[in-house]
Design an enzyme around this catalytic site. Structure first.
Site: not given
Length: 409
Positions: A220, A298, A316-318, A335, A349
């Protein structure tokens, strides 16, 4: 860790069988490993296996005629960037605390002028014995860093603290100890002062890169600037900061323990290795998904015009994990980077993840926030939402650090 030299002292105990895996991990980071094998350690792993994996000779004897012709024990102890003792048995810890030098390992430890990291491993009763705890207090006072021990089932069948930390956790501790200014190794007189003095805060930052093949990855646009600014602001208030960062565009601040990772799974493991902590600020933009059918080579066009079918799995959702962790920090800050219904999505959230605070921001392209120098956030707590004016990311960090100091006071 590229080019760093690790002097690895291998003590005796069943945990020594994990050392080959640790050597592989260290070398994969580009560091050099020089193994020193104690007599007890040689009962569990062989010199040949360690030598092959390390790509260097294994040192065992103090009175080695060839090596000591050039005062080998002094050279070994001084040319390393870090000395690691794993497993650090009760006997090794006792000899370190007493300043004994009756074999190569203990002589190296007494002669070194470099940071030392130990990974204790012993029976739970030995770990809890007052003598071991006295020795541990002495070693901490001498500036020795510690990783583990973990709690779990022992080879002897008993259960409790005393298991050596896993190789991945030891690697994370090595990264932290090799940070530009590893604060936990500073003498007390040199530790920074401020409202967060004596507090340990974990900060995650930057994007994660989830590999598709050796040259492509999912990522991202996070630059890591806000996370780096937060780590610096917490440091300036006296906190000891563990900074877990993905491949960011900005350099980490000085004076914090840097743990560099790439993937979400690595970040999750690194965060766990830093606990316990007083507070955690999860500022990283962690990829929600990873590719489970990536290629070791590749991927190429096949002439059909059809793209490869990538199978995705959830990362994983840290934030949710640390909010529910057994060693949950007293304050957990998340955040929420949103593009629509910012407050509603961020509030949901916070409730869903179980964290204490959420810093929400609007990252639509026309805001210039993601990758830019400024930020405009809303602090969402159990009491409600508080809009902060648009300001530099350093100013946001300073304001957040001050709020964290107030919350932990």
């Amino acid at each position: 860790m590229l080019g760093k030299r690790i002097l690895l002292i291998v003590g005796g105990g069943i945990s020594a069988t994990k050392i080959p895996a640790l050597i592989r991990l260290i070398r994969a980071e580009g560091a050099h490993v020089t193994p020193v094998l104690t007599a007890a350690g040689a009962e569990f792993v062989t010199p040949l296996s360690l030598s092959v994996l390390a790509g260097e000779a294994v040192h065992q004897a103090l009175f080695d005629v060839a090596a000591e012709a050039e005062i080998g024990h002094i050279q070994l102890s001084r040319r390393a960037d870090l000395v690691v003792v794993a497993p650090a048995t009760a006997d090794l810890m006792a000899r370190m605390a007493a300043g004994l030098a009756n074999d190569l390992a203990s002589t190296l430890l007494l002669a070194t002028d470099k940071p030392v990291l130990i990974a204790p491993a012993m029976n739970v009763r030995m770990w809890q014995h007052p003598a071991t705890q006295r020795n541990l207090a002495t070693l901490r006072g001498d500036g020795i860093a510690l990783v583990g021990p973990d709690e779990g089932e022992m080879a002897c069948g008993e259960y409790g603290p005393g298991r050596m930390a896993e190789p991945g956790a030891i690697l994370d501790a090595i990264r932290a100890a090799l940070a530009p200014v590893p604060l936990r190794l500073l003498p007390e007189a040199q530790m920074p002062r401020g409202p967060l003095a004596g507090r340990h805060v974990v900060v995650t930052s930057g994007p994660t890169h989830e590999p598709i093949d050796p040259v492509r990855y999912i990522a991202n646009r996070s630059s890591g600037a806000q996370g780096a600014a937060i780590a610096a602001a917490l440091r300036d208030l006296g906190a000891r900061v563990s900074f877990v960062t993905g491949p960011a565009q900005v350099s980490p601040p000085e004076g914090v323990a840097v743990i560099a990772v790439e993937t979400a799974q690595q970040m999750r493991e690194a965060v766990e290795a830093t606990l316990p902590a007083d507070a955690a600020v999860m500022a990283a933009a962690v990829a929600d998904w990873r590719v489970v059918n990536g290629s070791d080579s590749k991927m190429k066009k096949d002439g059909t015009g059809r793209p490869p079918a990538l199978e995705m799995a959830e990362n994983p959702d840290i934030l949710a994990w640390i909010s529910q962790a057994p060693q949950r920090p007293r304050l957990v800050v998340g955040f929420a980077a949103e593009t629509d219904d910012v407050i509603a999505h961020a509030s949901a959230k916070r409730a869903r993840k179980g964290c204490d605070w959420i810093l929400a921001n609007d990252v639509r392209p026309d805001t210039g926030i993601m990758g830019g120098a400024e930020n405009a956030v809303t602090l969402i707590t159990a009491e409600g939402a508080e809009d902060w004016p648009r300001m530099t990311k350093q100013a946001v960090a300073a304001r957040l650090a001050a709020r964290i100091a107030d919350a932990l006071a």
